[in-house]
Each structure stands twice: as C-alpha cells, then as structure tokens.
Scaffold this active site. Sequence first.
Site, short mmCIF file in Angstrom:
data_model
loop_
_atom_site.label_atom_id
_atom_site.label_comp_id
_atom_site.label_asym_id
_atom_site.label_seq_id
_atom_site.Cartn_x
_atom_site.Cartn_y
_atom_site.Cartn_z
N PRO A 1 3.25 -0.93 -5.49
CG PRO A 1 5.29 -2.15 -5.91
CD PRO A 1 4.20 -1.28 -6.56
CB CYS A 2 2.25 1.86 -1.14
SG CYS A 2 1.04 2.07 -2.54
CD GLN A 3 6.04 -2.95 -0.75
OE1 GLN A 3 5.67 -2.06 -1.51
NE2 GLN A 3 6.25 -4.28 -1.01
#
Length: 511
Positions: free
Chosen positions: A132-134
């Site tokens: 996840p890079c949000q």
Amino acid sequence: MSKKDVSYPIIDLFAGPGGLGEGFSELYNSDNARAFESVVSIERDDFAHQTLLLRHFFKSFPRHRVTEDYYAYLEGRIEKTDLIARNKDNWEHAKKTALKISLGEKTHNEVQNIIKEGLKSSKKWALIGGPPCQAYSLVGRSRMMGSPEFQEDERHFLYKEYLKIIIDHRPPVFVMENVKGLLSAKVNGEFVVDKIVQDLRNPIRAIEKNRNGLRYKLYSLSQAGEVIEEIEPKSFIVKAEEYGVPQARHRMFILGVRADIDVVPGTLEKSKAPSVEQVISSMPKIRSGISRRKDSLDEWKSALLTIDSDSWMPSNRKESHLIKTEIKNALNEIKSSALENQSNVYKAPRVLRSWYYDERLRVTTGHAARSHMVSDLHRYLYASSHATALDISPKLNDFPEELLPAHKNVKEGCEGKMFSDRFRVQIRSRVSTTITSHISKDGHYFIHYDPAQCRSLSVREAARLQTFPDNYHFEGPRTAQYHQVGNAVPPYLAVQIAAIVKDVLDQMPGD
C-alpha cells in the site's frame, strides 16, 4: 528436465485472496508442471487469508488431480473440518506457505527467516505483490514529508517494509503492483511516483542512506525498452482490457531486474478482450432480493409490476419509445418469471473456456443476488433498460425525476458536477468498468445488463470479470468476498506477466 522446465519459487507479499499468485501458478512448463511455486504468500486480512489458504491447499495437488474432497466441500457435502482431516499433509503444506502475518517492524525478523527458509538456496526466484502506498497522498494534505503523520502512517511503513525485504533477499526479479492514482499523488508539490521509482532503483539508499550496493533496472510491461530516469511514469500503467481481460482496469506494474543481470524483459502482447455478456451470460439467471421487507418471488414481482413506466418517459424524447419498449419487455418477462435470488447450477462459460472451466465442478459458488430497496429496484430496471436500448449507461440527468434518489448531491449530479454516474450498468457488448472494493458496499456501480433480473452483479460474476477460475472459492461473508474480488489482480493478466518473468529467469546464467 530442461533448463526451461524448472519450477521457480515466488514470494507473494500483500497477497490478498491470491490473484497475482494465481496467475503465476497457472503458468505451465512443457512437462505440464507449474513454472512457479508459491513458497511464501503473506496476507493479514482474515477472510482474504482464509481464501488464500484454501487456494494453496488446492494447488498442493498436481494439476487435474485435486482431491474430490475439495469439490465436496464446495458442494456443501462435507465441512471444512472434514476436508482438513482427510487431507492433513496437503493442509499442513498450505499452512506453511499461506501465512497470516501483518508485515511491519515487529514481524520483520520473523518474515526474514520465513522467506529465507522458503527460498532455501534458490538463486532464481521472484518477489511479487503490491505494498500500500496511499499514505503518500494522505500526507500530501499536510504538505510535510517529515511530518509525524507521514512517519507514523502504517501504509507508508509497509512500503518501506517492502524495500527492506528487497534489501534482505536481493530478488533477481520483482513485480510491484499499485493503483493508477499513485501517478497523481503529490507531497510538497512533488509527485510521489518519482520518489517510489527512485527508491526501487536504489533500495539501500532509500532505507539506509547508503549510496553503494543493490540497484535495479526498472521496466514497463506495456512498453518495450528499459525505463530510464526521464521516462514518463505513466509507462508503468497496464490496461488490462488490452490483454484479454474483460474489464477496463488500469494499474501500475513495475518490473524490476537486478542490475547485475544482463537480461532485457519482453512486454505483454495485446489481445482482444471478451465482452461482459460473453463472460457472464452462461451464469444462471437470478432475481434481485428485496430489502426492508420479507423477500419472496411474489413480493419481488409485486414491487416491479405495479410500475407505470409511461409516467417515467416524457414523449418529447426521441429515445423514449426505445427505452419504454425494453421496460415493457422486461416487465412481461418478470410477470412469468420463476427466478430465485440465487443458484448453484454450473454452466460452462462461452469464452476462455480452458481458463475458467473445470469439468469436475458441479456447482457454482457465490452466485447469489443482493437485496435492494424497492426504489432501487425501479432505478435498476430503468437503468438497465436504458442501457439495453441505447448501449450506454444513463447519467443522473437521464433518469425520470421520480426515480432520482433523495440525496443532497443529486442536483450537482444532474448538472454533471459530481457523481453523475451514481447508477452504472455494465454494458453487455463491452468490457466491464473496473471491479473495485466498492462493490462490497452497494451494487449501484455494478448493475447487471439484463432488466428482467433487476439486480447488481453476484460475487461469482464479479470474479469472472476479474478472471478468477470458476473453481476459485472465496471464503467469508458475502461482503468480504466482494471486497476480496475487487482488490485482486486479475489472474489472467498475472499469468501473462508470469511468462515475462519466467523468460528473464530462464535467461539468467547459472542453475
């Protein structure tokens, strides 16, 4: 065994229900053995892990020789406890390879040892998964890369954990998948994707601030040639519908090859994708359920057959007679309907039969319709009739006034300012729109094209559009199943990516 008939290990992080790993495990060598073996798959969500665990059990058997107990479990003839008791060794194998772990600082050493043990002495293997890079875009709101929110956001740490695993194990090849929205995310006015690309090229420098050591060359799967420093990050976007997937799903895939490996990977080969109708029309017809009242076939019919569609259709619209005809045809079909709101009847798909179909499968799982409010049933009937007549899903300003939802943003929607496609029909003659995790919340964006069924897509229909084989069983309650399907990588796309990765490993020197 030839050099090209080797089975390469894969490590699958943030595995979800296993879509990316499924594609890799469905690539076969000339000797009919799997080209890749998932030695470690890690997922922390409970229901997704249960699905992953069951699939690893399925894959623990040789191709076409899966125990009959698996099919008996899907049919409901035996409980999972019976399945496990009768196949203890295979279940133990699955438990060792499909792990429920929250990646992070606390589990880093444990995961490091698990991966090391899984790989043994393998030099040729691949790391796959989508951290996840949000958090980057979330922190953009604070405009401070060094803010406590950024440093403490778990999802940022998970991305760093991915880099640490690259440093620890030096995979010859990795495939990192992420959402298209990453391209536009900014922190302090700078694009996040540029920082991610820089980190992946130099993972040690990103984590340890050391300029020497491990480096990777990054490649696009959709455009030929090495990705150099100045290239547009949008070259990493893969449009699934261009590669035979019946869904307009655009995601980032970054292929990394360790810098000491002198191999340039190939790219995906384009192919025509089947339409929604071609993929799901063989599914048994089912009706929607009714929420907020006792559901029955008679109640469902009553809720729809009382409609006066003439009041919906202004005579001054030239399309009105076409839509009205489709509504009346649907109502006539509903009047004589004997549909239930679920079915386990299994029928072979019309397309990609060798991919979806399992001749040993006697039931369809996950093919049950949601229940909807009567007012939404009316909207679904109108929307699907509109789509059938005009081959386009209606916007809010196409709806009759009496069908507009009582929502504060409806006026803006009708003016095309926001949420104008609140009710979206999946057009039968085209690929579907992106199957997202939002499908777990409601069905408004995923309305079935058949007005006489008056419903949103079932889990199994969504899974077909995501190209999961029909024998792929999703565990957990229906909402969790939708969520798993929506978050997954389409396996049919993944198997094509696997072929590219295999070719790189095949060309590497050494055993």
